[in-house]
Design a protein around this motif. Structure first.
Motif, PDB file in Angstrom:
ATOM      1  N   ILE A 150     -72.323 -69.795  88.923  1.00 48.83           N
ATOM      2  CA  ILE A 150     -71.281 -70.783  88.662  1.00 48.83           C
ATOM      3  C   ILE A 150     -69.963 -70.042  88.479  1.00 48.83           C
ATOM      4  CG2 ILE A 150     -70.375 -72.291  86.817  1.00 48.83           C
ATOM      5  CD1 ILE A 150     -73.132 -73.486  86.569  1.00 48.83           C
ATOM      6  N   LEU A 151     -68.870 -70.623  88.969  1.00 46.89           N
ATOM      7  CA  LEU A 151     -67.559 -70.000  88.845  1.00 46.89           C
ATOM      8  C   LEU A 151     -66.875 -70.456  87.569  1.00 46.89           C
ATOM      9  CD1 LEU A 151     -65.380 -68.231  90.295  1.00 46.89           C
ATOM     10  CD2 LEU A 151     -64.421 -70.404  91.130  1.00 46.89           C
ATOM     11  N   LEU A 152     -66.513 -69.501  86.723  1.00 50.16           N
ATOM     12  CA  LEU A 152     -65.667 -69.774  85.561  1.00 50.16           C
ATOM     13  C   LEU A 152     -64.214 -69.590  85.996  1.00 50.16           C
ATOM     14  CD1 LEU A 152     -67.541 -67.720  82.799  1.00 50.16           C
ATOM     15  CD2 LEU A 152     -67.948 -70.096  83.502  1.00 50.16           C
ATOM     16  N   GLU A 153     -63.364 -70.529  85.617  1.00 48.25           N
ATOM     17  CA  GLU A 153     -61.951 -70.425  86.005  1.00 48.25           C
ATOM     18  C   GLU A 153     -61.066 -70.858  84.841  1.00 48.25           C
ATOM     19  OE1 GLU A 153     -58.883 -71.875  89.547  1.00 48.25           O
ATOM     20  OE2 GLU A 153     -60.916 -72.706  89.437  1.00 48.25           O
ATOM     21  N   TRP A 154     -59.982 -70.125  84.641  1.00 50.63           N
ATOM     22  CA  TRP A 154     -59.039 -70.425  83.570  1.00 50.63           C
ATOM     23  C   TRP A 154     -57.634 -70.062  84.035  1.00 50.63           C
ATOM     24  CZ3 TRP A 154     -62.460 -66.506  83.943  1.00 50.63           C
ATOM     25  CH2 TRP A 154     -61.976 -65.189  83.900  1.00 50.63           C
ATOM     26  N   ALA A 155     -56.625 -70.450  83.242  1.00 50.14           N
ATOM     27  CA  ALA A 155     -55.234 -70.127  83.563  1.00 50.14           C
ATOM     28  C   ALA A 155     -54.536 -69.680  82.284  1.00 50.14           C
ATOM     29  CB  ALA A 155     -54.526 -71.332  84.162  1.00 50.14           C
ATOM     30  N   GLY A 156     -53.682 -68.670  82.415  1.00 51.37           N
ATOM     31  CA  GLY A 156     -52.966 -68.153  81.254  1.00 51.37           C
ATOM     32  C   GLY A 156     -51.468 -68.313  81.417  1.00 51.37           C
ATOM     33  N   ALA A 157     -50.752 -68.254  80.290  1.00 54.55           N
ATOM     34  CA  ALA A 157     -49.287 -68.346  80.319  1.00 54.55           C
ATOM     35  C   ALA A 157     -48.721 -67.596  79.123  1.00 54.55           C
ATOM     36  CB  ALA A 157     -48.829 -69.805  80.302  1.00 54.55           C
ATOM     37  N   ASP A 158     -47.597 -66.928  79.343  1.00 53.44           N
ATOM     38  CA  ASP A 158     -46.916 -66.166  78.297  1.00 53.44           C
ATOM     39  C   ASP A 158     -45.417 -66.219  78.593  1.00 53.44           C
ATOM     40  OD1 ASP A 158     -45.738 -64.076  76.710  1.00 53.44           O
ATOM     41  OD2 ASP A 158     -47.699 -63.140  76.528  1.00 53.44           O
ATOM     42  N   LEU A 159     -44.623 -66.586  77.602  1.00 50.48           N
ATOM     43  CA  LEU A 159     -43.180 -66.682  77.830  1.00 50.48           C
ATOM     44  C   LEU A 159     -42.562 -65.340  78.190  1.00 50.48           C
ATOM     45  CD1 LEU A 159     -42.140 -69.157  74.983  1.00 50.48           C
ATOM     46  CD2 LEU A 159     -42.402 -69.621  77.422  1.00 50.48           C
ATOM     47  N   ASP A 160     -43.173 -64.235  77.749  1.00 47.53           N
ATOM     48  CA  ASP A 160     -42.703 -62.900  78.115  1.00 47.53           C
ATOM     49  C   ASP A 160     -43.218 -62.457  79.482  1.00 47.53           C
ATOM     50  OD1 ASP A 160     -41.314 -62.485  75.718  1.00 47.53           O
ATOM     51  OD2 ASP A 160     -43.135 -61.834  74.705  1.00 47.53           O
ATOM     52  N   ASN A 161     -44.181 -63.199  80.010  1.00 46.91           N
ATOM     53  CA  ASN A 161     -44.808 -62.860  81.295  1.00 46.91           C
ATOM     54  C   ASN A 161     -45.392 -61.443  81.277  1.00 46.91           C
ATOM     55  OD1 ASN A 161     -45.603 -63.541  83.919  1.00 46.91           O
ATOM     56  ND2 ASN A 161     -43.806 -62.588  84.830  1.00 46.91           N
ATOM     57  N   ASP A 162     -46.047 -61.097  80.158  1.00 47.99           N
ATOM     58  CA  ASP A 162     -46.593 -59.740  80.042  1.00 47.99           C
ATOM     59  C   ASP A 162     -48.066 -59.739  79.653  1.00 47.99           C
ATOM     60  OD1 ASP A 162     -46.290 -60.617  77.439  1.00 47.99           O
ATOM     61  OD2 ASP A 162     -45.460 -58.732  76.685  1.00 47.99           O
ATOM     62  N   ILE A 163     -48.832 -60.721  80.173  1.00 49.45           N
ATOM     63  CA  ILE A 163     -50.275 -60.726  79.924  1.00 49.45           C
ATOM     64  C   ILE A 163     -50.890 -59.469  80.523  1.00 49.45           C
ATOM     65  CG2 ILE A 163     -52.462 -61.870  80.463  1.00 49.45           C
ATOM     66  CD1 ILE A 163     -50.969 -64.526  80.293  1.00 49.45           C
ATOM     67  N   GLN A 164     -51.674 -58.779  79.727  1.00 52.40           N
ATOM     68  CA  GLN A 164     -52.255 -57.507  80.154  1.00 52.40           C
ATOM     69  C   GLN A 164     -53.757 -57.592  80.396  1.00 52.40           C
ATOM     70  OE1 GLN A 164     -52.222 -54.204  77.231  1.00 52.40           O
ATOM     71  NE2 GLN A 164     -51.256 -52.961  78.829  1.00 52.40           N
ATOM     72  N   GLU A 165     -54.418 -58.547  79.750  1.00 49.68           N
ATOM     73  CA  GLU A 165     -55.878 -58.563  79.845  1.00 49.68           C
ATOM     74  C   GLU A 165     -56.441 -59.912  79.420  1.00 49.68           C
ATOM     75  OE1 GLU A 165     -59.452 -55.648  78.273  1.00 49.68           O
ATOM     76  OE2 GLU A 165     -57.805 -56.090  76.903  1.00 49.68           O
ATOM     77  N   TYR A 166     -57.507 -60.325  80.118  1.00 48.72           N
ATOM     78  CA  TYR A 166     -58.337 -61.448  79.695  1.00 48.72           C
ATOM     79  C   TYR A 166     -59.722 -60.913  79.350  1.00 48.72           C
ATOM     80  CZ  TYR A 166     -54.835 -64.474  81.892  1.00 48.72           C
ATOM     81  OH  TYR A 166     -53.669 -65.110  82.250  1.00 48.72           O
ATOM     82  N   LYS A 191     -67.549 -65.138  88.405  1.00 49.75           N
ATOM     83  CA  LYS A 191     -68.831 -65.756  88.711  1.00 49.75           C
ATOM     84  C   LYS A 191     -69.895 -65.241  87.752  1.00 49.75           C
ATOM     85  CE  LYS A 191     -68.768 -67.466  93.418  1.00 49.75           C
ATOM     86  NZ  LYS A 191     -69.517 -67.533  94.692  1.00 49.75           N
ATOM     87  N   VAL A 192     -70.754 -66.166  87.289  1.00 50.83           N
ATOM     88  CA  VAL A 192     -71.805 -65.801  86.346  1.00 50.83           C
ATOM     89  C   VAL A 192     -73.128 -66.388  86.817  1.00 50.83           C
ATOM     90  CG1 VAL A 192     -70.322 -65.523  84.326  1.00 50.83           C
ATOM     91  CG2 VAL A 192     -71.181 -67.795  84.920  1.00 50.83           C
ATOM     92  N   ALA A 193     -74.202 -65.661  86.601  1.00 45.20           N
ATOM     93  CA  ALA A 193     -75.540 -66.145  86.931  1.00 45.20           C
ATOM     94  C   ALA A 193     -76.011 -67.098  85.842  1.00 45.20           C
ATOM     95  CB  ALA A 193     -76.508 -64.978  87.065  1.00 45.20           C
ATOM     96  N   VAL A 194     -76.643 -68.208  86.251  1.00 43.77           N
ATOM     97  CA  VAL A 194     -77.086 -69.223  85.297  1.00 43.77           C
ATOM     98  C   VAL A 194     -78.484 -69.717  85.659  1.00 43.77           C
ATOM     99  CG1 VAL A 194     -74.748 -69.998  84.746  1.00 43.77           C
ATOM    100  CG2 VAL A 194     -75.993 -71.072  86.637  1.00 43.77           C
ATOM    101  N   ILE A 195     -79.079 -70.429  84.697  1.00 42.21           N
ATOM    102  CA  ILE A 195     -80.386 -71.050  84.873  1.00 42.21           C
ATOM    103  C   ILE A 195     -80.208 -72.558  84.718  1.00 42.21           C
ATOM    104  CG2 ILE A 195     -82.738 -71.221  83.968  1.00 42.21           C
ATOM    105  CD1 ILE A 195     -82.409 -68.381  82.890  1.00 42.21           C
ATOM    106  N   SER A 196     -80.865 -73.335  85.568  1.00 40.43           N
ATOM    107  CA  SER A 196     -80.734 -74.797  85.521  1.00 40.43           C
ATOM    108  C   SER A 196     -81.154 -75.353  84.169  1.00 40.43           C
ATOM    109  CB  SER A 196     -81.590 -75.434  86.618  1.00 40.43           C
ATOM    110  OG  SER A 196     -81.125 -75.058  87.896  1.00 40.43           O
ATOM    111  N   ASN A 197     -80.519 -76.471  83.798  1.00 45.04           N
ATOM    112  CA  ASN A 197     -80.828 -77.198  82.560  1.00 45.04           C
ATOM    113  C   ASN A 197     -80.683 -76.322  81.323  1.00 45.04           C
ATOM    114  OD1 ASN A 197     -81.541 -79.643  83.961  1.00 45.04           O
ATOM    115  ND2 ASN A 197     -83.469 -78.648  84.520  1.00 45.04           N
ATOM    116  N   THR A 198     -79.669 -75.469  81.351  1.00 46.40           N
ATOM    117  CA  THR A 198     -79.404 -74.571  80.226  1.00 46.40           C
ATOM    118  C   THR A 198     -77.949 -74.713  79.790  1.00 46.40           C
ATOM    119  OG1 THR A 198     -81.020 -72.994  81.087  1.00 46.40           O
ATOM    120  CG2 THR A 198     -79.456 -72.170  79.453  1.00 46.40           C
ATOM    121  N   ALA A 199     -77.733 -74.723  78.489  1.00 46.49           N
ATOM    122  CA  ALA A 199     -76.378 -74.801  77.940  1.00 46.49           C
ATOM    123  C   ALA A 199     -75.798 -73.398  77.805  1.00 46.49           C
ATOM    124  CB  ALA A 199     -76.384 -75.500  76.590  1.00 46.49           C
ATOM    125  N   TYR A 200     -74.541 -73.244  78.213  1.00 50.07           N
ATOM    126  CA  TYR A 200     -73.856 -71.958  78.124  1.00 50.07           C
ATOM    127  C   TYR A 200     -72.554 -72.112  77.337  1.00 50.07           C
ATOM    128  CZ  TYR A 200     -77.105 -70.096  81.559  1.00 50.07           C
ATOM    129  OH  TYR A 200     -78.249 -69.673  82.196  1.00 50.07           O
TER     130      TYR A 200
END
Length: 224
Positions: A150-166, A191-200
């Protein structure tokens, strides 16, 4: 006979009466998403007055404004029938805000998106906003692909525009403790490996070049 007709007419009117519609979520306007706000008044004690505005939500008779200081986790609320409201909030701090639509005739409510903003002050460096979780949606379900991933996706924002790491933590335990991203990674998908009917469970920690940190808190989904 006249009475019978009147009775039938009354029954038809009552039968055709529609139940009240639940309110719909509003669209937020200002303060803008992931931006500095423009206070309308500066007060003593390192506070200022900020105006919040939004577009009407269908079938709503009132609105509850909710504003949370992300440094203290304290939430202020205000109720109004209008499309704007002011609150006195701390300077030099990040906030989240949302609006709950209500209708006096129904119990259901509707909540808008949650936006982040920064109330300016005497700061040289800004902390990044908490990352926005894009998919899977928190509390939702997600179908694995042919590779059982399953694909994990997120978005970041910083007013200084200096994000270095997630830093992304992921697993079946709550809270998740397994770090699944590489050091100094600024990728916003994984991307992460998962098993059906499992909560993550997963969370994203954002760091900038000045050492400032923000955290999404833990969110979850069920793999199908």
């Amino acid at each position: 006979m006249r009475f019978l007709k009147l009775l039938v007419f009354t029954i038809l009117i009552v039968g055709c009466k529609k139940d009240p519609e639940p309110p719909r979520a509003v669209t937020l306007v200002t303060p803008e998403k992931n931006a500095e706000c423009n206070p309308i008044e500066t007060l003593a004690g390192n506070n200022s007055v900020v105006q919040f505005s939004w577009q009407a939500g269908a079938n709503a008779s009132s609105y509850e404004l909710r504003v949370t200081n992300l440094n203290t986790n304290q939430t202020q609320t205000a109720t109004t029938s209008g499309l704007s409201e002011t609150l006195t909030i701390a300077n030099a701090a990040p906030f989240s805000w949302s609006v709950v639509s209500k209708n006096n005739d129904v119990a259901e409510t509707a909540t808008s998106e949650t936006w982040f903003f920064f109330n300016p002050g005497a700061l040289i460096s800004y902390a990044p906003f908490p990352a926005e979780i894009l998919q899977p949606l928190p509390g939702g379900q997600a179908f694995k692909d042919a590779n059982n991933e399953i694909l994990l996706e997120w978005a970041g924002a910083d007013l200084d525009n200096d994000i270095q790491e997630y830093e992304v933590y992921f697993g079946t335990e709550n809270p998740p403790t397994v770090l699944i991203t590489e050091p100094l990674s600024i990728l916003t998908t994984k991307k992460v490996a998962v098993i059906s009917n499992t909560a993550y469970y997963w969370r994203v920690v954002t760091r900038d070049s000045e050492g400032n940190v923000s955290d999404t808190d833990v969110v979850s989904f069920k793999a199908l």
